[in-house]
Structure formats: C-alpha cells, structure tokens
Write a protein that holds these residues in place. Sequence first.
Motif, short mmCIF file in Angstrom:
data_model
loop_
_atom_site.label_atom_id
_atom_site.label_comp_id
_atom_site.label_asym_id
_atom_site.label_seq_id
_atom_site.Cartn_x
_atom_site.Cartn_y
_atom_site.Cartn_z
N THR A 1 -7.66 54.42 61.17
CA THR A 1 -7.60 55.83 60.78
C THR A 1 -7.26 56.10 59.31
O THR A 1 -7.33 57.25 58.89
N GLU B 1 -8.37 64.75 59.86
CA GLU B 1 -6.97 65.17 60.02
C GLU B 1 -6.36 64.51 61.25
O GLU B 1 -5.17 64.66 61.50
N TRP B 2 -7.17 63.84 62.05
CA TRP B 2 -6.74 63.09 63.23
C TRP B 2 -5.95 63.94 64.21
O TRP B 2 -4.84 63.62 64.59
N LYS B 3 -6.58 65.04 64.60
CA LYS B 3 -6.06 65.86 65.70
C LYS B 3 -7.25 66.38 66.49
O LYS B 3 -8.36 66.48 65.95
N THR B 4 -7.03 66.71 67.75
CA THR B 4 -8.12 67.17 68.60
C THR B 4 -8.83 68.37 67.97
O THR B 4 -8.19 69.31 67.51
N ALA C 1 -10.52 68.33 65.17
CA ALA C 1 -10.69 68.16 63.72
C ALA C 1 -12.04 67.52 63.42
O ALA C 1 -12.57 66.73 64.20
N ILE D 1 -7.34 62.39 71.16
CA ILE D 1 -6.55 61.49 70.32
C ILE D 1 -5.18 61.30 70.95
O ILE D 1 -4.52 62.26 71.32
N ASP D 2 -4.80 60.04 71.11
CA ASP D 2 -3.52 59.67 71.70
C ASP D 2 -3.01 58.42 70.97
O ASP D 2 -3.15 57.31 71.47
#
Length: 152
Positions: A26, A43-46, A48, A68-69
Amino acid sequence: MSTGHSAFVYVTYIRTTPEKLWEALTKPEFTKQYWFGVSVVSEWKTGADWRIQFDDGRIADTGSILEIDPPRRLVIKWRNEFMPELKAEGYSRCTMELEPIGGAVKLTIRHEIDIADAKVINAVSGGWPSILSNLKSLLETGAVAYTPPPKP
C-alpha cells in the motif's frame, strides 16, 4: 445473463509480518521498488479511488477500494487504462488476503472478472507472478528478483 467468469489465483508465502507486507502493498515508495517503477496510490479506505501511476504521470490502472481490513484483506475494483482491448472489458476485481502462518505470511491474490476468456485475466496472469516474486525477494532479501529488459 452472465457472460462467464475468468479468474487468476496466485499464492505465495513470504517470510515477513502481515504489517510489513501490508505496507509493501500500500505504500508508493515500496511499490516502486518491486512493481517496475510504478506507484500504487490511494487513501486506503472503503470507497476511495485507487490508481497505479508511472513517474511521468501516466495512469496504468484505476479503480476503487471495495473492502479494506488492514493487515488482512484488501479488495479493489480494477480497470486497465492504457490498453484499449483490456479497458473495454471494464472493471475486474482483485482480492488480496494475508494470513500469518508461523514466521511467514500466506499472500493470496485472486484477480477475476465476469467475462469468459477475459483478456485482462490473461494479462494479469503474466504480470502478477513477476511482481509478487519481486515483492517476496525484496521483503526477504532486500533486493528484487527480476528487472525486465528495457524496451527497444
């Protein structure tokens, strides 16, 4: 009516921690080292946006984060942007799962699309092995395994 399904699955075991592997997957400064000079940016969030970008600004692939988890699971909606025949197939889905096993992490990549005999799956089946071999080598030894020859 479904037009079929195509998938490519790759599994490798990397001597590292889930956190270090997640960072390698990432962080643009990491991806540039093993992914032939491209940066993976998000931005590594759902929800994004997500993209693979060359240093000169050209975009190779785009999409969005579906799930993302960290540092266990990442699901990306993915479309190739530079090859018209691949872009025409639309969005594929790439799932990355990280599972600690002993002193290693099992990394499973599943890249799929709801099209029979998809060109994009044929393309990624040639790309993922060299990218993931480089990732494994970089994390385990500090150096990549493979650098493609320059194009004439």
